[in-house]
Write a protein that holds these residues in place. Structure first.
Motif, PDB file in Angstrom:
ATOM      1  N   ASN A   1       0.833  -1.204   0.000  1.00  0.00           N
ATOM      2  CA  ASN A   1       0.000   0.000   0.000  1.00  0.00           C
ATOM      3  C   ASN A   1       0.868   1.254   0.000  1.00  0.00           C
ATOM      4  N   ALA A   2       1.974   1.201  -0.750  1.00  0.00           N
ATOM      5  CA  ALA A   2       2.958   2.280  -0.746  1.00  0.00           C
ATOM      6  C   ALA A   2       2.372   3.654  -1.065  1.00  0.00           C
ATOM      7  N   PRO A   3       1.451   3.807  -2.048  1.00  0.00           N
ATOM      8  CA  PRO A   3       0.933   5.158  -2.341  1.00  0.00           C
ATOM      9  C   PRO A   3       0.328   5.841  -1.123  1.00  0.00           C
ATOM     10  N   GLY A   4      -0.391   5.094  -0.303  1.00  0.00           N
ATOM     11  CA  GLY A   4      -0.975   5.694   0.897  1.00  0.00           C
ATOM     12  C   GLY A   4       0.075   6.045   1.930  1.00  0.00           C
ATOM     13  N   ILE A   5       1.115   5.248   2.015  1.00  0.00           N
ATOM     14  CA  ILE A   5       2.180   5.495   2.993  1.00  0.00           C
ATOM     15  C   ILE A   5       2.900   6.799   2.674  1.00  0.00           C
ATOM     16  N   LEU A   6       3.074   7.100   1.404  1.00  0.00           N
ATOM     17  CA  LEU A   6       3.778   8.319   1.004  1.00  0.00           C
ATOM     18  C   LEU A   6       3.051   9.588   1.447  1.00  0.00           C
ATOM     19  N   LYS A   7       1.785   9.462   1.790  1.00  0.00           N
ATOM     20  CA  LYS A   7       1.016  10.626   2.243  1.00  0.00           C
ATOM     21  C   LYS A   7       1.121  10.845   3.749  1.00  0.00           C
ATOM     22  N   MET A   8       1.766   9.926   4.454  1.00  0.00           N
ATOM     23  CA  MET A   8       1.870  10.050   5.898  1.00  0.00           C
ATOM     24  C   MET A   8       2.884  11.128   6.278  1.00  0.00           C
ATOM     25  N   PRO A   9       2.724  11.759   7.443  1.00  0.00           N
ATOM     26  CA  PRO A   9       3.616  12.850   7.855  1.00  0.00           C
ATOM     27  C   PRO A   9       5.075  12.417   7.909  1.00  0.00           C
ATOM     28  N   GLY A  10       5.939  13.217   7.315  1.00  0.00           N
ATOM     29  CA  GLY A  10       7.372  12.996   7.390  1.00  0.00           C
ATOM     30  C   GLY A  10       7.930  11.957   6.455  1.00  0.00           C
ATOM     31  N   VAL A  11       7.090  11.208   5.781  1.00  0.00           N
ATOM     32  CA  VAL A  11       7.586  10.137   4.916  1.00  0.00           C
ATOM     33  C   VAL A  11       8.232  10.733   3.675  1.00  0.00           C
ATOM     34  N   VAL A  12       9.442  10.284   3.389  1.00  0.00           N
ATOM     35  CA  VAL A  12      10.205  10.787   2.252  1.00  0.00           C
ATOM     36  C   VAL A  12      10.136   9.834   1.065  1.00  0.00           C
ATOM     37  N   LYS A  13      10.205   8.524   1.380  1.00  0.00           N
ATOM     38  CA  LYS A  13      10.249   7.560   0.284  1.00  0.00           C
ATOM     39  C   LYS A  13       9.911   6.173   0.797  1.00  0.00           C
ATOM     40  N   VAL A  14       9.302   5.372  -0.065  1.00  0.00           N
ATOM     41  CA  VAL A  14       9.161   3.940   0.160  1.00  0.00           C
ATOM     42  C   VAL A  14      10.105   3.252  -0.817  1.00  0.00           C
ATOM     43  N   VAL A  15      11.002   2.448  -0.295  1.00  0.00           N
ATOM     44  CA  VAL A  15      12.002   1.763  -1.110  1.00  0.00           C
ATOM     45  C   VAL A  15      11.583   0.309  -1.281  1.00  0.00           C
ATOM     46  N   ARG A  16      11.502  -0.136  -2.515  1.00  0.00           N
ATOM     47  CA  ARG A  16      11.199  -1.540  -2.783  1.00  0.00           C
ATOM     48  C   ARG A  16      12.120  -2.066  -3.855  1.00  0.00           C
ATOM     49  N   ASN A  17      12.665  -3.244  -3.605  1.00  0.00           N
ATOM     50  CA  ASN A  17      13.475  -3.966  -4.584  1.00  0.00           C
ATOM     51  C   ASN A  17      13.174  -5.440  -4.400  1.00  0.00           C
ATOM     52  N   GLY A  18      12.315  -5.982  -5.255  1.00  0.00           N
ATOM     53  CA  GLY A  18      11.878  -7.357  -5.071  1.00  0.00           C
ATOM     54  C   GLY A  18      11.045  -7.467  -3.812  1.00  0.00           C
ATOM     55  N   SER A  19      11.498  -8.287  -2.874  1.00  0.00           N
ATOM     56  CA  SER A  19      10.789  -8.432  -1.605  1.00  0.00           C
ATOM     57  C   SER A  19      11.425  -7.600  -0.497  1.00  0.00           C
ATOM     58  N   LEU A  20      12.414  -6.802  -0.834  1.00  0.00           N
ATOM     59  CA  LEU A  20      12.984  -5.879   0.139  1.00  0.00           C
ATOM     60  C   LEU A  20      12.122  -4.623   0.167  1.00  0.00           C
ATOM     61  N   LEU A  21      11.677  -4.248   1.349  1.00  0.00           N
ATOM     62  CA  LEU A  21      10.740  -3.141   1.483  1.00  0.00           C
ATOM     63  C   LEU A  21      11.119  -2.310   2.703  1.00  0.00           C
ATOM     64  N   ALA A  22      11.133  -0.973   2.516  1.00  0.00           N
ATOM     65  CA  ALA A  22      11.485  -0.080   3.616  1.00  0.00           C
ATOM     66  C   ALA A  22      10.816   1.264   3.410  1.00  0.00           C
ATOM     67  N   VAL A  23      10.672   1.992   4.507  1.00  0.00           N
ATOM     68  CA  VAL A  23      10.134   3.344   4.448  1.00  0.00           C
ATOM     69  C   VAL A  23      11.160   4.282   5.062  1.00  0.00           C
ATOM     70  N   VAL A  24      11.321   5.458   4.458  1.00  0.00           N
ATOM     71  CA  VAL A  24      12.275   6.466   4.918  1.00  0.00           C
ATOM     72  C   VAL A  24      11.496   7.704   5.331  1.00  0.00           C
ATOM     73  N   ALA A  25      11.822   8.232   6.509  1.00  0.00           N
ATOM     74  CA  ALA A  25      11.110   9.401   7.022  1.00  0.00           C
ATOM     75  C   ALA A  25      12.099  10.363   7.672  1.00  0.00           C
ATOM     76  N   ARG A  26      11.619  11.585   7.924  1.00  0.00           N
ATOM     77  CA  ARG A  26      12.485  12.593   8.538  1.00  0.00           C
ATOM     78  C   ARG A  26      12.666  12.337  10.029  1.00  0.00           C
ATOM     79  N   GLY A  27      11.661  11.796  10.682  1.00  0.00           N
ATOM     80  CA  GLY A  27      11.737  11.525  12.108  1.00  0.00           C
ATOM     81  C   GLY A  27      11.641  10.047  12.392  1.00  0.00           C
ATOM     82  N   GLU A  28      12.230   9.613  13.507  1.00  0.00           N
ATOM     83  CA  GLU A  28      12.233   8.185  13.811  1.00  0.00           C
ATOM     84  C   GLU A  28      10.830   7.661  14.112  1.00  0.00           C
ATOM     85  N   TRP A  29      10.051   8.387  14.912  1.00  0.00           N
ATOM     86  CA  TRP A  29       8.707   7.920  15.222  1.00  0.00           C
ATOM     87  C   TRP A  29       7.829   7.919  13.977  1.00  0.00           C
TER      88      TRP A  29
END
Length: 754
Positions: free
Chosen positions: A256-284
């Motif tokens: 559901n990456a498109p919705g995640i990108l709308k969350m506060p502070g989220v910079v990017k969702v990284v996906r490569n195959g089954s590797l998945l991560a979210v990058v944000a400005r703040g830890e919380w």
């Protein structure tokens, strides 16, 4: 906890009161210090390889003196090691070794640990090798550097070297002339290969080696200052969290990456195959986004896990490589009594207190990773393959992590950080695993089975010994990119290198499977499984925990069958004089076997020489049992240790005490919970470890110092003997021979009440 030393010359055990100690390293990639220059000529090292085999410790593989010690024209002395601090205090001990032979106060030395391209490549910090290998190298390198500087000064002054005195980086002549190390180094080239002979000091004159110098790392840790890679902050740093598959080999179908990108502070969702991560400005913000992203993922089923009820039976079927590691036949007495026993251990996890973490920065085509890996050079090579980057473009810098005990998730989270940082060019990225990821994606220590059959003659002497073990790999370290978990999840995945058994005398699952006792007839078989039902790799002491447990438990049964005291029985079969010394010392300090025990209390004894190469440890313990619950407490332990020349007595005591406590936790309580669907030990309630309330009331460590003898690693040496002593004490307390770890809890309650 307290301890006493044996055979130690107190006149040379003085505390150095020379001011604060300094250890420095830069976390900033822009800092280009002298310490970061590559000195060693790799081609030359290969060429002179045979000629360096007579060198001490890690000088064999890193023979250039200036790979270890560098002195600039201003007299600044920088000492390097390729080993890392894992909480064992080795950084302090190694500094003491270098300071001793350089004749310098530690406060005058800048001491740097593993950093690719700057430090010598010493591979892994593991297996209790640090003081034995790096310490021996530094001892000799420092002595040779001091000798070269003094010789250069002697030539300059026109006097003999024996007339000069070096102290705190100043060389003085009898007539008052002096020269600093900085001035002397202009007269000599330290970029030279070490020699087999070193002008080592007389151990009787040591004033740093043998002292309990306060550990460098403790003040910051106990005052809450930044101490770990988990504490790192950098300007503009982004925070990332990864989403891991629910089970091995599950493939990511949708997110559901498109919705995640709308969350506060989220910079990017990284996906490569089954590797998945979210990058944000703040830890919380990253944590919240990771939870939402994980909830929106769909995965394939993945592969099933083994049935925990049949793990040990199945292990015998998948252990297809049969390796004979000992076969001795000498005429002996006629067997009149034979005892046989089978022992087992379940899967366990590292249980690192701080979940794995790494920080990575990709900038100007180069990657820097700050990591708590045990091997920055093997990690760098794995990352280079995974990222398709030249090795010289990747720098791995060690920063201590909160919790280790072996091959946990440190390398894997470093791979996560590198992959994500490459997508965030120019920004440092901090990746912190969550607790459930640290637990469920750990490299577990393997389940094991051992079987032993031994025979006594009419005189109560062991005349025949047959021992077999079954285990999968205890060493899946990073030898290629495929050994990194994230690399297996990429769209173009990397395959892990095949599992192979570790060779003797170090061994893996068969570590310490060959007893040190003198048996005339002995056969030992290692049955190795090249396949792993669960991800497994190295945990503190590897197979020694299980093998010494098994050997020492059956030794007590044999002693009983021979009508002998367990300590006297061990001494009867022990020829090694240093082993006899620790056995006798532990028994004496304990007052073996002591007064009659209180109800539900028992005493036990055990011995081991780690890997039959490192420190000797003998231990006597008292345990208490609550029959109604199966609860067991290690009440009291007296431990005798011979680790050769002692560098830091308090450091050795710390490691032995910690090993006793951790081994008690493993032996009595710890086991991984899983079913055929997934790992179920995902937090501390589902994987309980020993609590402060259950810690032993007293662990006293007694050291035998042997000045001038080689350093023997001690950090992992108490794991096996502790397990064996506890098993024997439980029999004394309950009358039950317990052979399947963990020993305490519900299974013990049932046996007592059967």
């Amino acid at each position: 906890m307290s301890g006493n030393d044996e055979k130690i010359d107190e006149t040379r055990r003085r505390f150095m009161m020379s001011g604060a100690l300094m250890v420095s390293f830069s976390m900033l990639p822009g800092v280009k210090a002298m310490a970061q220059e590559v000195i060693a000529d790799e081609g030359a090292v290969v060429h002179i390889g045979k000629a360096t085999q007579a060198l001490a410790g890690s000088l064999k593989t890193n023979p250039y003196l200036d790979a270890w010690i560098r002195i600039d024209a201003a007299g600044k002395v920088t000492v390097h090691t390729g080993k890392v601090e894992l909480g064992t205090g080795v950084r302090t001990a190694l500094l003491q070794v270098a300071a001793e032979e350089l004749d310098m106060a530690p406060s005058l030395i800048t001491f740097l640990t593993a950093n690719t391209g700057a430090s010598p490549d010493e591979g892994l910090t593991a297996g209790s090798h640090t003081i034995a290998d790096s310490g021996s190298a530094l001892l000799n390198a420092a002595a040779q550097v001091r000798g070269l500087l003094v010789d250069a000064a002697a030539t300059h002054f026109g006097v003999s070297s024996g007339e000069l005195v070096a102290r705190n980086a100043v060389i003085k002549a009898p007539d008052g002339r002096s020269m600093t190390y900085g001035e002397a180094v202009r007269l000599v080239n330290l970029h030279r290969v070490a020699t087999p002979d070193s002008p080592l000091k007389d151990p009787a004159k040591f004033d740093m080696i043998g002292t309990s110098l306060p550990r460098l790392d403790i003040p910051a840790k106990v005052t809450g200052l930044p101490s770990y890679v988990q504490d790192m902050t950098m300007p503009g740093m982004l925070h990332a969290r990864v989403v891991m598959p629910p089970v091995y080999e599950a493939k990511l179908l949708e997110t559901n990456a498109p919705g995640i990108l709308k969350m506060p502070g989220v910079v990017k969702v990284v996906r490569n195959g089954s590797l998945l991560a979210v990058v944000a400005r703040g830890e919380w913000q990253a944590v919240q986004a990771q939870r939402a992203l994980s909830a929106g993922c769909k995965w394939t089923a993945g592969r099933s896990l083994p049935d925990p009820s049949t793990v040990h039976r199945d292990l015998k079927q998948i252990s297809t490589e049969h390796i004979e590691i000992a076969n001795v036949h000498v005429p002996a007495g006629t067997p009149v009594k034979t005892l046989s026993a089978k022992y087992s251990k379940r899967y366990m996890m590292h249980g690192s207190i701080g979940p794995s973490c790494a920080v990575a920065l990709y900038k100007n085509g180069a990657m820097t990773v700050w990591t708590h890996s045990q091997g920055v050079y093997p990690l760098r090579d794995g990352l280079a393959e995974m990222l398709s980057m030249p090795k010289e473009k990747i720098r791995c810098v060690h920063v201590e992590g909160s919790g280790c005990y072996g091959h946990n998730g440190a390398d894997d989270v470093a791979a996560h950080a590198a992959l994500i940082a490459r997508e965030m060019d120019g920004a440092p990225v901090r990746v912190q695993w969550m607790r459930e990821q640290e637990h469920t994606w750990d490299h577990f220590t393997p389940a094991m089975v051992t079987e032993v059959s031994a025979s006594l003659d009419a005189g109560g002497t062991i005349v025949d010994w047959n021992y077999s073990l079954w285990s999968s790999s205890h060493n899946e370290r990073i030898v290629n990119a495929g050994r990194l978990i994230p690399a297996q999840m990429l769209e173009k995945p990397f395959a892990p290198a095949p599992s192979v058994p570790m060779v003797q005398p170090e061994g893996g699952g068969d570590r310490n499977a060959i007893p040190l006792y003198a048996f005339p007839n002995m056969r030992v078989m290692n049955n190795f499984s090249p396949t792993m039902p669960l991800n497994t790799s190295a945990m503190r002491s590897l197979g020694a925990h299980m093998n010494v447990f098994s050997i020492e438990a059956i030794m007590d049964e044999l002693a009983a069958a021979a009508g002998a005291d367990p300590v006297a029985f061990r001494l009867k079969h022990m020829q090694d004089p240093r082993a006899r010394d620790v056995i006798e010392l532990a028994a004496r300090r304990f007052g073996w076997p002591g007064a009659p025990r209180k109800r539900n209390h028992g005493v036990g004894f055990a011995f081991g020489k780690y890997k039959n190469l490192m420190a000797y440890v003998a231990i006597a313990v008292e345990v208490s049992v609550v029959p109604e619950t199966g609860q067991v407490r290690l009440e009291h332990a007296e431990v005798a240790v011979d680790s050769g020349q002692i560098v830091n007595p308090d450091g050795i005591r710390n490691q032995i005490e910690g090993g006793v406590i951790q081994s008690a936790s493993w032996t009595l309580s710890e086991e991984l919970q899983f079913d055929t669907s997934r790992i179920r030990s995902f937090d501390w309630s589902s994987y309980p470890i020993l609590r402060y309330s259950a810690a032993p009331r007293a662990v006293n460590v007694h050291l035998i110092d042997r000045p001038g003898t080689p350093f023997l690693g001690a950090a992992e040496a108490s794991m096996g003997p502790t397990a064996g002593a506890i098993a024997n004490a439980l029999f004394d307390a309950t009358g039950k021979r317990l052979r399947d770890m963990p020993l305490a809890g519900e299974s013990l309650r049932r046996q007592i009440n059967a």
